[in-house]
Scaffold this motif. Structure first.
Motif, PDB file in Angstrom:
ATOM      1  N   GLU A   1     -93.407-143.133  60.420  1.00  0.00           N
ATOM      2  CA  GLU A   1     -93.126-143.973  59.261  1.00  0.00           C
ATOM      3  C   GLU A   1     -91.962-144.919  59.556  1.00  0.00           C
ATOM      4  O   GLU A   1     -91.190-144.698  60.485  1.00  0.00           O
ATOM      5  N   PRO A   2     -91.789-145.993  58.762  1.00  0.00           N
ATOM      6  CA  PRO A   2     -90.672-146.917  58.973  1.00  0.00           C
ATOM      7  C   PRO A   2     -89.324-146.226  58.769  1.00  0.00           C
ATOM      8  O   PRO A   2     -89.143-145.436  57.838  1.00  0.00           O
TER       9      PRO A   2
ATOM     10  N   GLY B   1     -88.230-150.488  60.925  1.00  0.00           N
ATOM     11  CA  GLY B   1     -89.581-150.528  61.442  1.00  0.00           C
ATOM     12  C   GLY B   1     -90.041-149.225  62.042  1.00  0.00           C
ATOM     13  O   GLY B   1     -89.398-148.179  61.911  1.00  0.00           O
ATOM     14  N   ASN B   2     -91.181-149.307  62.693  1.00  0.00           N
ATOM     15  CA  ASN B   2     -91.744-148.179  63.429  1.00  0.00           C
ATOM     16  C   ASN B   2     -92.350-148.740  64.719  1.00  0.00           C
ATOM     17  O   ASN B   2     -92.038-149.865  65.105  1.00  0.00           O
TER      18      ASN B   2
ATOM     19  N   MET C   1     -91.110-154.017  64.239  1.00  0.00           N
ATOM     20  CA  MET C   1     -89.664-153.858  64.136  1.00  0.00           C
ATOM     21  C   MET C   1     -89.041-155.179  63.723  1.00  0.00           C
ATOM     22  O   MET C   1     -89.264-156.202  64.369  1.00  0.00           O
TER      23      MET C   1
END
Length: 761
Positions: A498-499, A524-525, A529
């Motif tokens: 997840e972010p 982000g992930n 990002m």
């Protein structure tokens, strides 16, 4: 009663660690027939017998696994019974593609140590004693599977007694590939005064060390340069000859009791020291009286390790208590692994050579660990770790090679959901090291039979790892931004999808805008990002020269904060500095050879120099490390409310912090107190920013990575403050937070890009 038969394939660290004899004994205990063998597919077991006995066998396969073994993957399928009369260990097969996992080198076990010092044992005082639970593995292996003919033990023919052990499934030396004794195994030699000696070698070596001589001593993964740590002249001579003016030396002590004379290790740190890896553990000094002050100048820590070979233990039997055991190289070159290499490259350093005739095929430096916020973290991942893989949650799309960075280089290869890191390679800006890098990629790829379909590399066009990638033909390359890779390394290590918020702080990285990044906040992930905030860029006068000369960054930050008024400041830095400040001001004013940087590492450098602590980096991050060492212990003073007007996105200005530091200097505040205030106040800036971003985005997780997070004071304060505000903190632990762990992030992001391309549009 029905007879059943199953074929079981087992992957993991299951070769060279006593796994087959363990399976053999387990099968016999449960009245099962069939066989076990090493294959290039791991360990294959076929068992035949009653359902109850097979179930019991499988249960104990996991619950009673040998201490150095690790089952990472197991598959099973039923087969028709074949009516075997007994259970046997078959000869290894080599015709299939290897999914084998190679065991790292393992420190001598207690049983072998007992054998070595038992006068009644035939291996009494033998410096190469080992068994299936210990000894060299990766460094002596030429190809898989791990069998004697594929190791540097191939030239040594087992004597009758060693052969009996080797063939006896009930003996702990059953199929111990480096198994040997004084009659049939490697021999130790001492070369001194152009004479080669083979009798009483260890005693004579210890006598030379106690006389203050410098020795080149062959270990498992290469040569150490060794001196008596209590002899100040010998340690100082080693510094001069090796060209290592300030960087701390590693120490090897006879036992834990000796270490406790000089440090006060916690229970966790003692466990780290005694771990089968026997890494160098960074321990806080308690008392340095009795050992040379030149071992770790201007540093509050000593890097201790315990002996990890019988040879090391034997060296301490003749009066030595603590030895400096530093890598056998000149600074920034790879460790030497042959006598010829020692004589060619190190002939101006050593006084004698202690060596043996068991070849080292792969050099491997000692690993380094430390305790951060009561958690063990890896600083340098090498001997004892490599090539044990990092296991990810999901399989990679294909086999990928990640080239790593320029400094503290390690590269990595992927297979399925496993990532295999190389040993510590070092800084690639040295031709010998770069050759080592190139050879190591070929060796590890061949050993694991991994044929990369993708190469992931850093975006920096001048990194030699990037240039190496671009020279490879007929293979796709994927460029990965440096700090994205740091961020992704934490996400991959902790299997986060997840972010999250990412705080990435280091010295240098090529940014997406072409500037030099190093103080970045992302959201982000692995799929996306976004750069949300960053330290306000300042100029680096002289470019990379400012990395070696922190005083340049000190001038830059003062100019950035005070402009031309900086000359009016009443601080010692501007009065006593012998550096050409006026010349630097001209560069800054005209912006000549002054790239912009948001680097947090350069900020640490600048403050260290402004405070008069360190003006020149003789090794990487010296100024920042000495700034940390200057902090007054147990002091939590900081500058209050200086960042009230700081925005939560875009540029984060540290001008208020520089002004507060200068004001403290002018008021004659102790340098140790200012150093603490800097650490905690800078942490407060990031904490405040992350807390605000978290409230706005509802994201309550943060990933921390980059070399700055090896700073204990900074990391501990920041992490604990975030946790108290209910933000979950993730950081690198099993791979380094510095550039030595960046290859994992490169792999993870390259794989995410490949996955996105597979999604129908």
């Amino acid at each position: 009663m029905d007879t059943l038969r199953y074929k079981i394939k087992i992957n993991g660290i299951v070769q060279g660690v006593g796994f087959r004899p363990f399976v053999f004994r387990l099968a016999h205990e449960n009245n099962l027939t069939g066989f076990v063998n090493n294959s290039k597919d791991g360990v294959v077991v076929e068992i035949e017998g009653s359902s109850e006995n097979i179930t019991n066998f499988q249960t104990k396969l996991f619950s009673q696994t040998p201490s150095q073994a690790s089952i990472l993957d197991l598959s099973k399928k039923q087969m028709p019974p074949q009516g075997d009369k007994k259970f046997i260990i078959k000869k290894s097969s080599t015709h299939e593609k290897p999914d084998v996992f190679i065991s790292p080198d393992i420190a001598i076990c207690d049983d072998c140590l007992s054998d070595t010092f038992d006068p009644k044992n035939r291996r009494y005082l033998y410096p190469f004693t080992n068994c299936t639970n210990c000894g060299p593995r990766y460094t002596i292996l030429t190809q898989s599977p791990y069998d004697r003919p594929n190791t540097s033990m191939q030239p040594f023919q087992l004597c009758k007694k060693c052969l009996e052990e080797y063939n006896n499934p009930y003996d702990r030396r059953f199929h111990a590939q480096p198994n040997a004794c004084s009659k049939c195994g490697p021999t130790l030699y001492l070369k001194t005064d152009n004479k080669i000696i083979s009798k009483d070698v260890i005693k004579k070596t210890s006598e030379l060390l106690l006389k203050g001589k410098i020795g080149a001593i062959q270990g498992i993964g290469g040569f150490h340069l060794a001196v008596d740590a209590k002899n100040d002249k010998a340690v100082s001579d080693l510094r001069k000859r090796k060209g290592r003016s300030h960087k701390p030396f590693a120490l090897m002590a006879k036992n834990i009791e000796i270490i406790c004379k000089y440090c006060n290790p916690s229970e966790t740190e003692i466990k780290l020291l005694k771990n089968p890896i026997h890494p160098i553990c960074l321990l806080h000094k308690k008392n340095s009286q009795g050992i040379s002050d030149a071992i770790a100048p201007r540093n509050n820590y000593l890097g201790f390790m315990l002996p990890y070979t019988p040879l090391h233990y034997l060296l301490f039997e003749y009066g030595c208590e603590i030895l400096v055991m530093t890598s056998g190289n000149y600074s920034e070159e790879p460790i030497a692994i042959t006598v010829d290499d020692v004589e060619k490259r190190l002939n101006t350093i050593y006084d004698f050579i202690l060596y043996h005739d068991r070849k080292i095929y792969q050099r491997c430096d000692d690993s380094i660990v430390k305790l951060l916020n009561n958690n063990p973290v890896v600083i340098r991942r090498s001997r004892g770790f490599v090539p044990h893989p990092v296991q990810l949650k999901d399989n990679m799309v294909t086999e990928i090679l990640a080239c790593g960075a320029e400094l503290k280089n390690t590269f990595a290869l992927s297979r399925q959901n496993f990532v295999f890191f190389s040993q510590h390679i070092g800084n690639l800006d040295n031709p010998v090291t770069f050759d080592f890098y190139d050879q190591s990629i070929s060796h590890l790829s061949r050993l694991l039979d991994i044929k990369p379909q993708i190469i992931a590399h850093d975006l920096h066009p001048e990194y030699l790892s990037t240039k190496w990638a671009h020279k490879q033909k007929n293979i796709r390359k994927i460029g990965i931004q440096h700090h994205h890779a740091h961020f992704a390394s934490v996400l991959a290590e902790h299997n986060i999808t997840e972010p999250v918020i990412g705080l990435i702080l280091d010295g240098t990285g090529y940014g997406l805008d072409g500037s030099i990044w190093g103080g970045e906040i992302f959201i982000g992930n692995l799929k996306k990002m976004d750069r949300i905030a960053w330290l306000e860029p300042v100029l680096m006068p002289g470019g990379t020269q400012a990395v070696q000369e922190p005083w340049r960054m000190a001038v830059s930050y003062l100019y950035h904060t005070f402009g031309n008024d900086l000359k009016k400041l009443d601080i010692p830095f501007l009065k006593t500095s012998t550096n050409n400040i006026d010349f630097i001001l001209q560069l800054l004013d005209k912006k000549i050879n002054c790239p912009a940087t948001s680097s947090c590492g350069r900020l640490f450098d600048a403050v260290s120099s402004i405070l008069g602590i360190c003006h020149i980096n003789t090794f990487e991050a010296q100024a920042a490390i000495e700034l940390e060492m200057a902090c007054e212990m147990n002091d939590e003073n900081r500058y209050i409310n200086i960042f009230n007007d700081t925005p939560v996105s875009g540029q984060l200005s540290v001008k208020p912090l520089i002004k507060a530091i200068v004001n403290d200097i002018q008021e004659k505040t102790k340098t140790s107190k200012i150093a603490v205030k800097f650490h905690l106040s800078l942490a407060d800036l990031f904490i405040q920013t992350i807390q605000t971003i978290s409230k706005q985005t509802k994201i309550n997780k943060v990933a921390l990575s980059g070399g700055v997070f090896q700073n204990k004071i900074f990391f501990t304060y920041l992490a604990n403050k975030l946790k108290k505000s209910h933000i979950i903190v993730y950081s690198n632990q099993i791979i380094p937070a510095n550039d030595g762990g960046i290859a994992l992030g490169q792999l993870a992001l390259a794989n995410a890009i490949l996955k996105s391309e597979q999604v129908p549009r």
